[in-house]
Every structure is written in structure tokens, then in C-alpha cells.
Design a protein around this motif. Structure first.
Motif, PDB file in Angstrom:
ATOM      1  N   LYS A 138      52.140  24.132  52.115  1.00  0.00           N
ATOM      2  CA  LYS A 138      53.460  23.309  51.075  1.00  0.00           C
ATOM      3  C   LYS A 138      52.785  22.863  49.694  1.00  0.00           C
ATOM      4  O   LYS A 138      53.622  22.082  49.193  1.00  0.00           O
ATOM      5  N   GLY A 139      51.879  23.374  49.414  1.00  0.00           N
ATOM      6  CA  GLY A 139      51.365  23.308  47.987  1.00  0.00           C
ATOM      7  C   GLY A 139      50.557  21.857  47.821  1.00  0.00           C
ATOM      8  O   GLY A 139      50.964  21.281  46.606  1.00  0.00           O
ATOM      9  N   LEU A 140      50.191  20.983  48.853  1.00  0.00           N
ATOM     10  CA  LEU A 140      49.834  19.777  48.816  1.00  0.00           C
ATOM     11  C   LEU A 140      48.271  19.809  49.081  1.00  0.00           C
ATOM     12  O   LEU A 140      47.727  20.499  50.101  1.00  0.00           O
TER      13      LEU A 140
ATOM     14  N   TYR B  71      49.933  22.712  37.431  1.00  0.00           N
ATOM     15  CA  TYR B  71      50.630  23.763  37.117  1.00  0.00           C
ATOM     16  C   TYR B  71      49.826  24.675  37.174  1.00  0.00           C
ATOM     17  O   TYR B  71      48.762  24.941  36.237  1.00  0.00           O
ATOM     18  N   LEU B  72      49.800  26.041  37.792  1.00  0.00           N
ATOM     19  CA  LEU B  72      48.900  27.140  37.740  1.00  0.00           C
ATOM     20  C   LEU B  72      49.243  27.967  36.726  1.00  0.00           C
ATOM     21  O   LEU B  72      48.352  28.465  36.123  1.00  0.00           O
ATOM     22  N   HIS B  73      50.519  28.127  36.231  1.00  0.00           N
ATOM     23  CA  HIS B  73      50.769  29.115  35.173  1.00  0.00           C
ATOM     24  C   HIS B  73      51.389  28.347  33.956  1.00  0.00           C
ATOM     25  O   HIS B  73      51.915  29.346  32.941  1.00  0.00           O
TER      26      HIS B  73
ATOM     27  N   TYR C 211      51.600  23.606  41.673  1.00  0.00           N
ATOM     28  CA  TYR C 211      52.885  24.241  41.386  1.00  0.00           C
ATOM     29  C   TYR C 211      52.595  25.527  41.019  1.00  0.00           C
ATOM     30  O   TYR C 211      51.749  25.943  40.127  1.00  0.00           O
ATOM     31  N   ASN C 212      53.524  26.633  41.374  1.00  0.00           N
ATOM     32  CA  ASN C 212      53.483  27.949  41.154  1.00  0.00           C
ATOM     33  C   ASN C 212      54.339  28.333  39.791  1.00  0.00           C
ATOM     34  O   ASN C 212      53.894  29.065  39.061  1.00  0.00           O
ATOM     35  N   THR C 213      55.617  27.735  40.021  1.00  0.00           N
ATOM     36  CA  THR C 213      56.153  27.612  38.549  1.00  0.00           C
ATOM     37  C   THR C 213      56.632  26.093  38.410  1.00  0.00           C
ATOM     38  O   THR C 213      55.895  25.303  38.846  1.00  0.00           O
TER      39      THR C 213
ATOM     40  N   THR D  14      58.690  25.116  41.464  1.00  0.00           N
ATOM     41  CA  THR D  14      58.209  25.410  42.930  1.00  0.00           C
ATOM     42  C   THR D  14      56.724  25.530  43.175  1.00  0.00           C
ATOM     43  O   THR D  14      56.063  25.821  42.359  1.00  0.00           O
ATOM     44  N   LYS D  15      56.490  24.769  44.339  1.00  0.00           N
ATOM     45  CA  LYS D  15      55.100  24.668  44.916  1.00  0.00           C
ATOM     46  C   LYS D  15      54.723  25.845  45.217  1.00  0.00           C
ATOM     47  O   LYS D  15      55.408  26.744  45.679  1.00  0.00           O
ATOM     48  N   VAL D  16      53.320  25.922  45.340  1.00  0.00           N
ATOM     49  CA  VAL D  16      52.687  27.470  45.964  1.00  0.00           C
ATOM     50  C   VAL D  16      53.017  27.418  47.411  1.00  0.00           C
ATOM     51  O   VAL D  16      53.114  26.243  48.018  1.00  0.00           O
TER      52      VAL D  16
END
Length: 894
Positions: A251-253, A297-299, A217-219, A222-224
Motif C-alpha cells: 500500500k506504499g507505506l 515521491y519517486l519520480h 508515491y509513484n505519481t 498514487t502510492k506505489v
């Protein structure tokens, strides 16, 4: 009227007084002795006793913390029948009855001998062994009584525990592959005097057949996507081994398949255009079958883990006390000081404070601001907390902290419970007395999640050795095994604590530990510290684990460029304890071999026992006269610990030996190698008083930096350990030896190898014979040859300081070019002498008070050396030795 009043007073007095006499005369005590079937009294720590009066089902008394066996149960009213029930490991043991009619009585209760149980643990197929699992054996009330890990066959060690004598009593086995992955086998029954086997088949599959999906997830919702960049997911096990990579889709997978049950780490890394990877987020996941989708989660790192992670390691040395194996205690402390690494000491307070060698060392370390030494409370007399009442525990803490403060001026905030056992009373008292850490062991208490708290639980999860209770000694663990434990603890808990004891760093013989340091194990400890640091881990004290997130103070401005450590790429050999008659054939063979190999050797002479053996003395004289390979060091008049002497007696010992050396060999020794490598401030002063210039103990006892005027050149390794087939290293024995020497040079800038005649002597049983073991001498040959072929110079011990000083200066390429021309006859001796003069004037070669003269003929071999130096076949050190030869022969005059 007066008569009646007196009678009434007398009656009242009698009524008041009589009950006291009646109470004292109508109570008694029973002495209860508890033995096993062999007739031995049972250790009281694991026992409890319930006392019932007459036919009551409610205990009249319950003693849960036995201190002594026999146990005296007092204040029992006379004229009653009492039942004494004994419990061992919380399980029913046996019962005895006493009809108490007199003030004192005795009873003996015999309980059964232990039974042994070994578990073989398998995956759900019943065939694949479950390796590296933790297994606890617990009684029905949840108390832990046995612990073992499983080996490659899925087997535990055999644990001997009290048998289950009642149908309602049982043990259970708790098997864990991580903090969140456990399986329970229940019930477990034990028979007395029987070694049982128990096969345990868990419900875990050998391989999880589901695809493990990672959502990145970027947020928070929301996935990257492809526009966010290129990402890769990497899968690691608890030992930091990378198992697989998976590209993160647009699709962030990402996904992983065919994984075993266990706990893993997922790292999400961004991939730059040049292929460089940068870690953005990490998460620990547990795979057991049901769950197969994990979010990362990245952030928002707080969403990836609710637990803290300090990425740090604490080393904990237990059983610190006066005199007991104090040589090992001192060397361990010095090793951590040498490595500039933190250490926690667990002090047994009642037996600490008087040792003249140990206590001042600890005090000095506490005042040295460059070191971080923590003093922990390890109890008053090392009695197990669970065998004490709450009041007794409180008294233990109060006395311990007061004594430690009186001796060292510090008040501990970390408690290390004896035998790693404690209870709820312990915790309550710790909190009342402002303790902030307790450190037991994961084999006796599990580590809770690492979260902010007023009292942190930081148990050790690995140790440098394991106590074999049957053999009553410590089995040393390899450096690799300890490192695995550190990495697994970091992975599972966010920190690691390593438990150590003085025993495993002491020699073991005749069934007991001797107060003689096992230098091999101390050196292995140094290697372990280096390997921990090389992994980028911080070494901290236990009380610093919880404050890891505080910014560390900068020791120097960021603009300062650290100086590159000096190194001479050289090794010296120091042959100790040279003396008359003892193993003189072996002694001569070893000295002769160094001479044959044209390899420098320094020998240390014991003054009182040298000079009357023609066989030993004549060979040494011959080698000295050749002026090539032999140096003489002073080992003291007698081979005794010189710290037992005052300064005057130490000075006399050095002087008498130097006088004897000059009388026999016509050599003035300027090197002192203290017997047993033991010394103090008075030793240094005594050496200075006798014009000693070079001081050579061991680097464990004499680590840098050095504040006195002597040049310290301590030994860094034992030849005996170099010639061992060390399982910690790969390759042949000579290859392992070369690796160790290179490691010494890397750590210290040089290596000094200590050896003695016994290293090359054949043995008759445990006794050395005056006969050479040719295989060991051949091994020495190979080591010497390998050193030379590797470009490592073999130098005299006293040459190392000047070599390091000269190495600190940069010699210009033109000097090497001119040396090459001179070696080929393309430059005259006079011009080359001018070149040397220039190097001296510019202080590129440090030759004090030099006058250069080209009047004498320079020997051809010096030209060879110059040529080799020009072609980088030898180092600066060997070239400087050639220049020193020219000085000694008047070609360069001092």
C-alpha cells in the motif's frame, strides 16, 4: 555718498563674516575613554555610544561603529550639558556627563567586567542531556554574541559576555538540532565577574512515541503498489549512519518507531531479484513530535525538497598574507595541489604581494589549469566590517580588489568577512561590486536555504581547529570530528565549507605561533582530504558550489582505461642531520639498530659539522665497508634554508659537503636532502650541477609530478608522528604506525620515513640527553619487524625509482618457475643466466647495457632469494636487488 556706501559695505561684510567666527568658536569636542573595571581599555568593535544634549530624550549623536578607543566626539555646540551613554553587546554599560564650556574636554567611563555563563541543556525530562546541539547566545535585538556546541553531558563551553545591568536588558539562548528544529530560552541574565551555570530544559521528548509513517508515491497522487516492484525505506542520521530499515508495503507505506527528536534522511531504494539496492528518491525530515506522516515521491524529486544539494565540500584557508606563518601557508597549498583538490584562499590585501616564496606559488597555481584555486577577498587590513561605516566598508572592498587584481590578475567574487562578522551595509556593497558569494561561519550567521540567488551565503559550518580565546591559541579538531561536521553540513544545507587558518598548521611554543610547520597536522589534512574523496564527495572552490549542476568536462575519453598507479610496496628510512658529537651515542644506537635488523638506512650528513668525531665517524665507516645497509646523502654545508642563497651559493654548499663526505668516508653521494625540506628552482639547478641523481625533500613541499631530470624521492611521514599514540587511529602504537605507512604506500606508491637522533633520545625536562630512550628504540624494533612480516620491503631511498620502473613491467610466470627450479638445484647456473639474459633482452628486467656471464660462481643466498621470489614470499623489488648484487660483483657485467 561714497562714505555712506563704504559704511553699508562694511556692515554687510561684518554681518556675513561674524557668524562664521561665532560658529567656529562655539563648538567643541569630547574625548571619551571606555575602560573595564580592571582599568584596561575596551576593544572598540563591540561598543556603541549615544550622545544626548541637555534634557532631550532623542540622541543628539549616535556612534554605532567605533573604530578607536578613546573616541573623539566633535562638533558639539558649547554651553550645553551632554550625556554619554555607552552600550556593550547592545546592552547598557554606563553613563557620564560633561558640561561643555571649552573647545576640548575629556571623560572616562568605566563599564563592568564580563560574566561567564555555561549552559547544561536537557530533553523535556530534565535528565537526559541534549548532545551535539548548537547554542547561540543573543542580545534582545537578535545579535549573536556567543556560540558553542553541547558535549555528551549537554554542556556548552563557558561564554564570557557583557553583563545585563538594566532590568530591560537581557540575552536569550537559541538551541538548535538542525535548521528547522529550535528552542529558545529567555530571558538570560548575567552578573559581572561571576561564572554562572544555567540549566535549560527543552520541550522536546527523549523519544517520540508516535509511529513515523512514510508514504511512497509513484505519481503525484498514487502510492506505489506491489506491481511496481519491491522497495525498502532506509533511515539515516546527519552523520550518514544508517539507523533502520523498513520494507515498503503493497500500500506504499513504511514506518519507524521510537525515534529521538532530530533531523533525518529517508532513502527509498528498489530491491532487485539478486538483492541489489538502488536509490530512487531521498528526503530530509524533521521529527519533533507533532508531525508524523511524510510523503516522498519517486519520480518527482522537486517535490521532495525545495533546496539544492551539491554534495560538495569547499576548503577555505583564511588570513593569507606575506611572511606570516608562510611556511604553513605554502605547505597547505602544496598539499591541495598534491591531492589535485580545489582550495579557496582568503587574502588580506594590504599585507599581500611581496613574499618571494608565497606569491609566486599562488601565481603558479592560478596558471596551472589542472588545479582549481580561488582567490577570495578577506578585507584590506582584517578590520571587522561591523565596526566600519558603509563608506569605509566600500573603500575597503575597492582597495582590496584592486590590490589583489594588481598582484594576481584576478578579481575576487567571494568575500570572507574578518572574524566572520558583517551587516546589512556589507551585503549592499557586495551586491554593488558584483560579488556573488559571502562565506562567514554558522556560529555568527545562519545559513539560509540553498536556492538560486544573485548573492549566495555559504558559511563554514566546521573547521580544522577552534580558537580558544582565553588561552589565545587554536585547539586542533580530529579528522573524525571535522568529517562529522562536513556530513552534518551536507545533510542540513546541501554543501559544506571547512574553515582553516595557518596557525593550527604551525608549531606553538612560548605562548606564540612560530614560523615552523607542524608536519603532523599537514599530514592529517592530507588524510582528511583523502577521507572526503573516499566518501564520493566533490572538493570545489566556494565560487563553484552554486554551479554544481553544470556538467563537468570530461578530462579523458570514456574509453580510456586509467593506468594503475605504480607501487613498490616498500619503505625507506632517511635519518637526517648526522653530525659530530651531538647525541652521538643515540645516533650510533639508531644506526646500529638498522644494521642489526638488516634494514636499509639512508643518512643525511651536514658537511660543516661532520668528520672530527671518531665515535660517530668510525661506526659509519664500518657500516659502509659492510656494503649492506647504509647509504649517505648530502644535507648541505650548513643547516639553513637554502632558498635564502642564490644558485651559486647553493651549488657551493652541495659541492663542499660532497667533497667532505668523500674525504672522510670515500663515498660519492648522489642524494641531496635539502635542509628544512625547503628548496626552489635554483636548488634543483645546483643539484644537477653537482651530479646529484636523487632529490629528497618532503612530499608536502615537493609533490609530484616532477618536470626535471632528478629522481624525486621525498619523505612521506615523520617517524616521530609514527611513534605517537595517535588518537585518529585504532590499535597499538606499532599497529597505528603500520597503518600509516600502508596509507603512504597506497597514496604515493612507496613510503619514506624521516627520522633523527632526537627521536630516540631521553629528555631532561625540555632538553635532550645523549642517552638512549630504550622504549623508543624498542618501538623502532617492533615497527621494523612488523614491516617485514607484512611483506613490505625496507629498501634504500635511492632504490625506489628503479624498483618502481621495474614494477611497471610484467614478469612472466615462467621466469618465476625457472627461478624456483634453479633455487632447488634443478636448473644449472648457466641455464638460469640465460633466463636472466632473456629477461634483460625483452626489457622485462631493466638493466641497461648489460652483458650476462655465467663464469663466476653464484652465491647460495642468491638462490634462496630466487626460491622465495618463486614462492611469492618476496616481491619483485627484492629479487631485483639480488640481480643488482650479481651485477656489482661481475656475475652480470655492465
Amino acid at each position: 555718498m561714497v562714505f555712506k556706501t563704504s559704511i553699508i559695505s562694511l556692515v554687510i561684510s561684518f554681518l556675513i563674516f561674524v557668524p562664521v567666527i561665532s560658529y567656529q568658536q562655539n563648538t567643541g569636542s569630547v574625548e571619551v575613554t571606555i575602560r573595564n573595571e580592571n582599568g584596561d581599555r575596551v576593544t572598540p568593535d563591540l561598543l556603541s555610544v549615544k550622545v544626548y544634549q541637555d534634557f532631550s530624550s532623542v540622541p543628539f549623536k549616535e556612534i554605532t561603529s567605533l573604530i578607536d578607543n578613546p573616541l573623539v566626539v566633535d562638533s558639539l555646540p558649547l554651553g550645553h550639558r551632554y550625556k554619554f551613554e555607552v552600550y556593550m553587546n547592545s546592552l547598557y554599560g554606563d553613563v557620564a556627563f560633561v558640561d561643555l564650556q571649552k573647545s576640548q574636554d575629556k571623560v572616562e567611563i568605566v563599564i563592568k567586567n564580563p560574566g561567564g555563563i555555561r549552559l547544561s541543556v536537557f530533553y523535556g525530562d530534565g535528565e537526559t542531556p541534549l548532545t551535539n546541539a548548537d547554542v547561540w547566545i543573543k542580545s534582545f535585538d537578535g545579535k549573536s554574541w556567543g556560540y558553542s556546541g553541547t558535549d555528551e553531558s549537554g554542556q556548552t563551553l563557558r561564554m564570557w559576555l557583557y553583563p545585563t545591568m538594566k532590568d530591560t536588558d537581557y540575552y536569550y539562548a537559541e538551541i538548535a538540532l538542525g535548521p528547522d528544529l529550535k528552542y529558545v530560552q529567555t530571558p538570560v541574565k548575567l552578573l559581572p565577574n561571576v561564572a554562572q551555570e544555567l540549566k535549560v530544559v527543552t520541550q522536546w521528548p527523549t523519544v517520540v512515541d508516535k509511529l513515523i509513517t512514510i508514504e511512497v508515491y509513484n505519481t503525484t497522487n498514487t502510492k506505489v503498489a506491489k506491481s511496481d516492484g519491491e522497495f525498502i525505506a532506509q533511515l539515516y542520521d546527519g552523520k550518514k549512519n544508517k539507523l533502520a530499515d523498513s520494507l515498503v508495503s503493497d500500500k506504499g507505506l513504511a514506518g519507524f518507531a521510537k525515534l529521538k527528536v532530530g533531523t533525518y534522511a529517508i532513502h527509498i531504494k528498489s530491491k532487485s531479484s539478486d538483492g541489489q539496492l538502488t536509490t530512487l528518491a531521498s528526503k530530509k525530515i524533521t521529527i519533533s513530535g507533532p508531525e508524523n506522516v511524510f510523503k516522498i515521491y519517486l519520480h518527482n524529486p522537486e517535490l521532495n525538497s525545495e533546496y539544492l544539494n551539491c554534495n560538495c565540500v569547499a576548503f577555505r584557508l583564511d588570513d593569507i598574507q606575506d611572511y606570516f606563518l608562510n611556511g604553513a601557508q605554502i605547505d597547505i597549498i602544496n598539499m591541495f595541489a598534491q591531492k589535485q583538490s580545489s582550495l579557496t584562499l582568503g587574502v588580506v590585501a594590504n599585507v599581500f604581494g611581496d613574499d618571494p616564496n608565497l606569491v609566486p606559488l599562488v601565481k603558479n597555481m592560478l596558471t596551472d589549469k589542472s588545479l582549481d584555486l580561488e582567490i577570495a577577498n578577506h578585507s584590506w587590513t582584517h578590520r571587522i566590517m561591523t565596526a566600519l561605516t558603509k563608506d569605509q566598508q566600500a573603500d575597503d572592498f575597492a582597495k582590496s580588489n584592486k590590490k589583489i587584481h594588481d598582484v594576481l590578475g584576478v578579481t575576487p567574487t567571494t568575500f570572507i568577512p574578518p572574524e566572520n562578522l558583517y551587516n546589512d551595509d556589507t551585503i549592499a556593497i557586495l551586491k554593488q561590486n558584483n560579488f556573488t558569494q559571502i562565506s562567514s561561519h554558522t556560529s555568527t550567521s545562519k545559513s539560509p536555504p540553498f536556492q538560486k540567488s544573485s548573492l549566495y551565503y555559504f558559511p563554514a559550518s566546521t573547521q580544522t581547529s577552534i580558537l580558544d580565546r582565553q588561552e589565545a591559541n587554536w585547539k586542533v579538531q580530529s579528522v573524525g570530528k571535522v568529517l562529522d561536521g562536513i556530513n552534518e553540513s551536507l545533510f542540513n544545507y546541501g554543501y559544506a565549507v571547512v574553515m582553516m587558518h595557518p596557525h593550527e598548521f604551525s608549531t606553538y611554543s612560548d605562548g606564540i605561533y612560530q614560523n615552523k610547520v607542524n608536519q603532523t597536522q599537514v599530514q592529517q589534512l592530507g588524510l582528511l582530504i583523502d577521507k572526503v574523496k573516499s566518501q564520493g564527495l566533490k572538493i570545489v572552490t566556494i565560487d563553484k558550489i552554486s554551479s554544481f549542476d553544470k556538467p563537468a568536462p570530461q578530462k579523458q575519453p570514456a574509453t580510456d582505461t586509467p593506468k594503475e598507479p605504480l607501487t613498490c610496496n616498500c619503505v625507506a628510512f632517511r635519518m637526517d642531520n648526522i653530525q659530530d658529537f651531538y647525541l652521538n651515542d643515540v645516533q650510533n644506537a639508531a644506526i646500529g639498530r638498522f644494521s642489526e635488523k638488516n634494514a636499509q638506512l639512508t643518512i643525511s650528513v651536514i658537511g660543516q659539522f661532520f668528520g672530527n668525531d671518531p665515535k660517530a665517524v668510525d661506526l659509519i665507516k664500518e657500516k659502509i665497508q659492510s656494503k649492506t645497509t647504509l647509504r649517505i646523502a648530502n644535507r648541505g654545508w650548513e643547516y639553513v634554508d637554502h632558498t635564502a642563497y642564490d644558485k651559486e651559493k647553493q651549488a657551493a654548499s652541495i659541492k663542499k659537503t660532497n667533497d667532505k663526505i668523500f674525504q672522510i668516508l670515500q663515498v660519492k653521494s648522489v642524494i641531496f636532502a635539502p635542509p628544512l625540506d625547503s628548496f626552489n628552482k635554483e636548488t634543483i639547478e645546483a643539484a644537477n650541477q653537482n651530479n646529484v641523481r636523487y632529490f629528497s625533500a618532503s612530499i608536502v613541499r615537493d609533490p609530484p609530478p616532477y618536470a626535471d631530470s632528478l629522481k624525486h624521492v621525498p619523505s612521506t611521514a615523520l617517524l616521530a608522528s609514527l611513534m605517537d599514540d595517535d588518537p585518529f587511529y585504532a590499535g597499538t602504537i606499532p599497529e597505528k604506525a603500520l597503518t600509516k605507512i600502508k596509507s603512504n604506500i597506497s597514496q604515493n606508491g612507496y613510503a619514506v620515513i624521516s627520522l633523527q637522533s632526537q627521536d630516540f633520545a631521553a629528555k631532561d625536562g625540555k632538553l635532550f640527553k645523549n642517552e638512549v630512550d630504550s622504549s623508543k628504540l624498542q618501538l623502532l624494533d617492533t615497527i621494523l619487524d612488523d614491516l617485514k612480516s607484512s611483506g613490505i620491503s625496507i629498501v634504500a631511498l635511492d632504490e625506489i625509482p628503479s624498483i618502481l620502473e621495474n614494477k611497471s613491467l610484467v614478469i612472466p610466470d615462467t621466469a618465476k618457475d625457472n627461478a624456483g627450479l634453479w633455487s632447488k638445484g634443478q636448473m644449472s647456473d648457466s641455464d638460469f643466466t640465460k633466463e636472466l639474459k632473456y629477461l634483460v633482452e625483452q626489457k622485462i628486467l631493466q638493466i641497461p647495457n648489460s652483458q650476462i656471464s655465467g663464469e663466476q660462481k653464484i652465491p647460495p643466498w642468491v638462490k634462496n632469494i630466487a626460491g622465495w621470489w618463486a614462492e611469492d614470499k618476496i616481491g619483485n623489488a627484492d629479487f631485483v636487488k639480488g640481480i643488482q648484487y650479481l651485477m656489482e660483483h661481475g656475475i652480470i657485467r655492465i
